[in-house]
Design an enzyme around this catalytic site. Structure first.
Site, PDB file in Angstrom:
ATOM      1  N   LYS A  84      -6.774   3.728   8.426  1.00 33.13           N
ATOM      2  CA  LYS A  84      -5.834   4.702   7.847  1.00 33.13           C
ATOM      3  C   LYS A  84      -6.409   6.117   7.904  1.00 33.13           C
ATOM      4  O   LYS A  84      -5.683   7.090   8.152  1.00 33.13           O
ATOM      5  CB  LYS A  84      -5.512   4.307   6.405  1.00 33.13           C
ATOM      6  CG  LYS A  84      -4.687   3.023   6.308  1.00 33.13           C
ATOM      7  CD  LYS A  84      -4.490   2.584   4.864  1.00 33.13           C
ATOM      8  CE  LYS A  84      -3.654   1.307   4.793  1.00 33.13           C
ATOM      9  NZ  LYS A  84      -3.470   0.812   3.414  1.00 33.13           N
ATOM     10  N   SER A 130       0.800  -1.230   0.000  1.00 30.54           N
ATOM     11  CA  SER A 130       0.000   0.000   0.000  1.00 30.54           C
ATOM     12  C   SER A 130       0.834   1.282   0.000  1.00 30.54           C
ATOM     13  O   SER A 130       0.276   2.368  -0.130  1.00 30.54           O
ATOM     14  CB  SER A 130      -0.952   0.007   1.208  1.00 30.54           C
ATOM     15  OG  SER A 130      -0.224  -0.034   2.416  1.00 30.54           O
TER      16      SER A 130
END
Length: 801
Positions: free
Chosen positions: A740, A697
């Protein structure tokens, strides 16, 4: 009843003429005898039981002490009449009356002369009869043949006594020393074990020779029978081994126990049968249980298998076969319970209420298998208790952490020593209900070794199509688990076996915002810690700003477990002040936090600005929630060497390589030439090198960092990003979006770049999570660079062409 009992008759002293000279009265009281025949010359004890007989012996003993003894034809008759008695008996004298310690009365009588009953004259208060003497024929003392008969009778009787072994030595001595043939024959007749009617025949025989011959015939028969028995015993005799000896001892114990009120083994089996009859199982299971009980009944209680079988049957009886608690279908009550116990977790609560609604409409359904996954401390396990309370079901928690033996799930075969059911069955037995809420905690931490694969054993448990016939090795019969509501918990799905994961309905329990943690602390954690530390309600309050300070500076987690520990630490410090009588602020202030908890452990993750080229903020997912991370790129004169540092995993290193190769192939689009990459050494570093990092990611973050370093263009302020890249420059979606986003909000980020394919994930996030954030949805790396890189360049001496 009058009976001879266990006594050996003895012979009286004197000559035959002494007894023949005894006068017989015309009338005598008659004492009926049961199963005993008295012969002249013999002294014999008699136990007296009938009331008529007791009065008779006392009256006789007070008078001339003479009575007549006549044997009953049938010993069971209580009130004998003339026809119930043999016609010939014996006149006897009562020598003594004995009152025994057990309350019975015995008499010692001596036979005097044979008599014949002519007729009964009275029945009350006891029987009286007309009698006359019944004498033997005169004996010829010169008869040598009869002398041989007498010697043969002595030998036969002594041999018979030897075989029986229950005759005292005095009797044998008497037989050897009796001189009178009549007395000897009478003594032997009274002493040997013959049928009552046979003894009566001997008593009625007038000719003493005939009586002797007849007696010899009986003795020869008895001796032959005894010799035959002895011969058979000798042929079949075997040495008793230890098991037979124990069996005989147990039989003796059984006899003693029966005398004391019953055999405990039989009582135990009867109790098992009784409990089995009360169980709610079907006909097939009832038949199986009864068969197993009969198997137990045939076993030797001393055998080891007996206790194993008893334990097995008790386990069957203790299980909740078809025993269900009634579900509470009050949806308003269920919603209130869930809201009271847990703040947030809206998706989980919604799923539980949906399940209740279906149950209410349908009346019955196979319970779904839910899997709550998320970081530690967010309330996955405690949620199970709330679900059980809202449904009104029993609650079971089973920890699977580190479980490595398949037998823990399925149990052992009962033939093994120490065998027991698996933990699924054990917990159901403990709950006493076949439809509890069953928490399978830490299902992602099930391990595998040579003992088997427990995760595979869980496949049957967690499959609604199979668990209605769950087979435990110990039970060896199917048990219905279809109405158990299984709820599994896990921190990560990556370590769960795919087949097992496919059987569960996955529900993401993500981390909490600071605002949510504050509410949880106020509603649940603070009241619990005050109670645990013996402090009254209101003796200590935590204002919102104090809770925020503790959350941000002393915890770094998605859940609230560390927060709970810090609140406990504060409560302990305050409790000490109260105990010592010191002053303290009942309403805590922000400055008190440092006094109680010390120097802040963590500093708030903040955005560090964009004064340097090549420094980009990325977003990462960890087991304890979301984090921000920085990717730094520096260039130095060289030959194009590429270096990666920061404890990176293989996937993350590959992302950096892909990002660099993409920039090489698209150098003109960035105003660079291919020679730009050959003149400079590139060093990419991800700070906090002690922490391992991996995953794809950070792909767009690394691409942006490299592009900023080579172009020396500034990165947009308050911007963070996450996404995977391909060699073609495509931006792929990643997971952990909610965590996140929370990390970005904590760090003060205002804008976030994510893949367009992650746009759908925002729809499942509550608006409060994304309030104040601006999202950019991208499809290619060039879209990312266009948003992230400013036209403005940093003040740098580097001139890259």
């Amino acid at each position: 009843m009058e009976d001879q009992g266990e006594f050996i008759p003895i012979i009286a002293d004197g000559d035959e003429s002494d007894f023949k000279s005894v006068e017989v009265p015309e009338s005598l009281p008659i004492l009926p005898l049961r199963n005993a025949v008295l012969f002249p010359g013999v002294v014999m004890p008699i136990t007296v039981g009938r009331q008529k007989s007791l009065k008779l012996i006392r009256d006789v003993y007070a008078g001339d002490k003479l009575l007549g003894t006549v044997t009953q034809k049938d010993g069971k008759v209580e009130e004998p009449q003339t026809e119930d008695l043999f016609p010939v008996g014996t006149m006897a004298e009562i020598l003594k009356i004995l009152e025994m310690p057990d309350g019975t009365t015995s008499i010692i009588i001596q036979g005097k002369r044979r008599i014949k009953v002519a007729g009964i004259t009275e029945q009350l208060p006891y029987m009286k009869a007309l009698v006359h003497p019944y004498d033997e024929h005169e004996l010829d003392n010169e008869d040598s043949e009869f002398g041989v008969v007498i010697e043969s009778l002595k030998d036969l009787s002594l041999k018979l006594m030897k075989y029986t072994g229950n005759v005292p030595p005095e009797a044998q001595f008497a037989i050897k020393n009796i001189e009178s043939p009549t007395f000897l024959i009478n003594f032997i007749c009274n002493n040997v074990e013959l049928e009552t009617h046979e003894k009566q025949e001997l008593l009625e025989e007038n000719d003493i020779r005939s009586r002797g011959n007849q007696l010899m015939g009986f003795l020869v028969r008895e001796v032959q029978v005894m010799e035959l028995k002895k011969d058979i015993q000798r042929k079949v005799k075997v040495d008793l081994d230890q098991q037979q000896r124990e069996y005989l001892l147990n039989q003796q114990i059984k006899t003693i126990q029966d005398e004391l009120g019953g055999n405990p083994i039989e009582k135990e089996i009867e109790e098992l049968k009784k409990r089995g009859a009360e169980m709610k199982w079907n006909e097939e299971m009832a038949g199986f249980f009864n068969k197993e009980v009969e198997k137990l009944n045939r076993m030797n209680p001393a055998a080891g298998e007996y206790s194993i079988q008893v334990g097995y049957l008790e386990t069957l009886l203790d299980l909740p076969w078809n025993a269900y608690t009634e579900d509470n279908f009050d949806l308003q009550h269920a919603e209130k319970v869930l809201d009271d116990d847990h703040y947030g977790l809206e998706k989980v609560k919604e799923r539980i209420l949906e399940h209740l609604a279906v149950l209410k409409l349908k009346g019955d359904m196979k319970s779904p298998i839910l899997c709550l996954y998320g970081p530690p401390g967010v309330g996955k396990t405690s949620l199970g208790k709330s679900i059980a309370r809202s449904l009104g079901r029993k609650y079971i928690r089973m920890s699977l952490g580190g479980l490595h033996d398949e037998a823990e799930i399925r149990g052992h075969r009962k033939t093994y020593i120490g065998a027991m059911p698996g933990r699924i069955i054990q917990n159901l037995k403990k709950a006493g209900s076949a439809n509890p809420v069953f928490i399978l905690d830490e299902i992602d931490k099930v391990s595998q070794d040579f003992h088997g694969d427990p995760a595979s054993a869980l496949l049957e448990v967690l499959d609604p199509e199979q668990n209605s016939e769950f087979h435990d090795n110990y039970l060896d019969v199917d048990f219905d688990l279809s109405r158990v509501m299984f709820i599994a918990t896990a921190n990560t799905l990556s370590t769960i076996q795919p087949a097992l994961r496919d059987r569960m309905e996955l529900i993401d329990v993500s981390g909490y915002l600071v605002e949510e943690k504050t509410e949880i602390a106020k509603r649940h954690l603070v009241p619990r810690q005050l109670k645990n530390h013996g402090m009254a309600k209101g003796s200590l309050t935590f204002p919102k700003e104090v809770l925020v300070r503790i959350i941000e500076n002393y915890t770094r987690e998605s859940g609230v477990r560390a927060l709970d520990k810090q609140l406990a630490k504060v409560a302990r410090r305050v409790a000490r002040k109260i105990a010592f009588g010191e002053k303290y602020n009942k309403k805590l202030k922000v400055e008190d936090v440092k006094e109680y908890l010390g120097v802040p452990i963590y500093t708030r993750e903040t955005y560090e600005g964009n004064e340097f080229a090549g420094v980009v903020t990325g977003l990462a997912w960890t087991a304890v929630g979301g984090e921000i991370l920085y990717v730094e790129t520096s260039l130095s004169k060289g030959k194009g060497r590429f270096t990666l540092t920061g404890n990176l995993g293989e996937v993350m290193k590959e992302s950096a390589t892909i990002a660099l190769e993409y920039l090489r192939s698209h150098a003109p689009d960035l105003g660079l030439t291919s020679q730009s990459f050959e003149k400079w050494d590139v060093h990419v570093h991800v700070p906090e090198g002690a922490i391992p990092k991996d995953g794809p990611s950070a792909g767009i973050t690394m691409a942006t960092s490299l592009a900023s370093a080579f172009t020396q263009r500034k990165v947009k302020r308050n911007l963070a990003m996450t996404g995977e890249i391909t060699l073609r420059g495509k931006v792929l979606p990643v997971g952990g979006i909610k965590e996140k986003i929370l990390a970005a909000k904590r760090a003060g980020i205002k804008e976030i770049i994510i893949s367009r394919q992650n746009e759908k994930d925002l729809e499942e996030i509550k608006p409060i999570y994304i309030k104040g954030l601006k999202f950019h949805f991208v499809e290619t790396v060039m879209d990312v660079l266009e948003i992230a890189l400013l036209k403005q360049k940093v003040n740098s001496p580097l001139r890259i062409r």
